[in-house]
Design a protein around this motif. Sequence first.
Motif, short mmCIF file in Angstrom:
data_model
loop_
_atom_site.label_atom_id
_atom_site.label_comp_id
_atom_site.label_asym_id
_atom_site.label_seq_id
_atom_site.Cartn_x
_atom_site.Cartn_y
_atom_site.Cartn_z
N GLU A 197 1.06 -1.39 0.20
CA GLU A 197 0.13 -0.19 0.04
C GLU A 197 0.90 1.36 0.09
O GLU A 197 0.78 2.04 -0.85
CB GLU A 197 -0.99 -0.11 1.06
N ALA A 198 1.89 1.25 0.88
CA ALA A 198 2.70 2.50 0.94
C ALA A 198 3.60 2.60 -0.25
O ALA A 198 3.74 3.86 -0.77
CB ALA A 198 3.70 2.36 2.23
N ALA A 199 3.92 1.37 -1.05
CA ALA A 199 4.88 1.48 -1.90
C ALA A 199 3.99 2.22 -3.39
O ALA A 199 4.24 3.07 -4.19
CB ALA A 199 5.42 0.21 -2.68
N GLU A 251 1.14 4.15 -2.97
CA GLU A 251 0.96 5.36 -2.56
C GLU A 251 2.14 6.32 -2.87
O GLU A 251 2.01 7.60 -3.36
CB GLU A 251 0.72 5.69 -1.05
N ALA A 252 3.47 5.92 -2.58
CA ALA A 252 4.46 6.64 -2.79
C ALA A 252 5.38 6.51 -4.34
O ALA A 252 6.27 6.97 -4.64
CB ALA A 252 5.81 6.47 -1.78
N ASP A 253 4.48 5.61 -5.17
CA ASP A 253 5.03 5.15 -6.53
C ASP A 253 6.35 4.62 -6.07
O ASP A 253 7.38 5.17 -6.70
CB ASP A 253 4.88 6.49 -7.25
N ALA A 254 6.67 3.79 -5.17
CA ALA A 254 7.92 3.36 -4.90
C ALA A 254 8.37 1.88 -5.08
O ALA A 254 9.07 1.50 -4.44
CB ALA A 254 8.19 3.50 -3.25
#
Length: 357
Positions: A194-196, A198-201
Amino acid sequence: MTGLDHEALSAIVTELTAAISTVDDLAGLDEVVARATAKDGPLGSLKRSLGGIADLESRKSAGRAINDALAQVTAAADARRVTLAAAARTEQLEADRLDLTEVVIEDVRVPVVRGHEHLVSQTRASLEEVFVAMGFTVTEGPEVETDWYNFEALNLPPGHPARDMYDTMYLEIGEPETVLMRTHTSPMQIHLLEAAVEADALPVHAAMAGRCYRLDTPDARHLPVFHQIEGLVIDRGITFADLAGVIETFTSAYFGPDIHSRLRPAYFPFTEPSAEFEITCTICRGDGCRTCSRTGWIELGGCGMVDPAVFEAVGIDPTEWSGFAFGFGIDRCAQMRHQIPDMRLLIENDLRFNRQF
Ligand code: PHE
């Protein structure tokens, strides 16, 4: 004799109460009280002299006056006893207090034994180190999870039979069975993805360790509170061969060059295909013994290619990205590496055990 010598009586009371108020320990107080109540003490002898008073009424009122005097003295003694007992207790507490700022002077005659990290913490740190060396980032996350992270987003919707693999401890928060103690570290896959997103990471190469909970009865191989380390790799063109390679690299890095890994087909809803990974039995080095049920192999954890349903839950395009995940027990690793016969030793905090590591 016609009556009581009131002046003598009040002199006795004054003397006794003065003695009571100046005495400074409980033993001294007991002595004063013994003197006040003794038959041959000052009040006792006054009492004995009452027989000499001829008039009945005067004799009675004299008796009452002496009893009142005695009551007054005892009351003063009781009050003093409370004060002295409190003071004694405070003094005891002061004496017993540990001075935590104390500086330990090293003395060769009394070697100072310092504490150290528990074996499980040491094991977690070495495992993390192995994965850092392989290019993984190390993170951690919450032990309290919602049903979504622990199950649903991992392709385990309510009622899914595979939920039976996890004897779950639920918390009485919100709707029934919505908040729980995580049963594995796999919910960290969801948090991370989810975080990746969100941060396009993306891509991610991550290892996440921590405590997990299951309603298991402790025995030689299970603890209801245990530790897992989860690995997640999401990148372009990742294959099952990458997974097998990472597991084998980790196995010989952590357990030594003569310990190998193998994968056997298994089922997890969040990976497809899925496998169980086993390592050479560290007790018999593969020859077969009781611990490995004569197979020469010991199961350490689960792994597989991330299921498209998981990508869908977090909004990742499975035609562009692929990856694998694995998870295994840290306590089990410590047990296998150090040949610990019973896992309960890890939580008993017996210093004779803890000091060996
Ligand atoms: N979470 C699984 C378990 O504890 C292990 C696992 C992790 C399996 C990652 C596949 C992928 O049972």
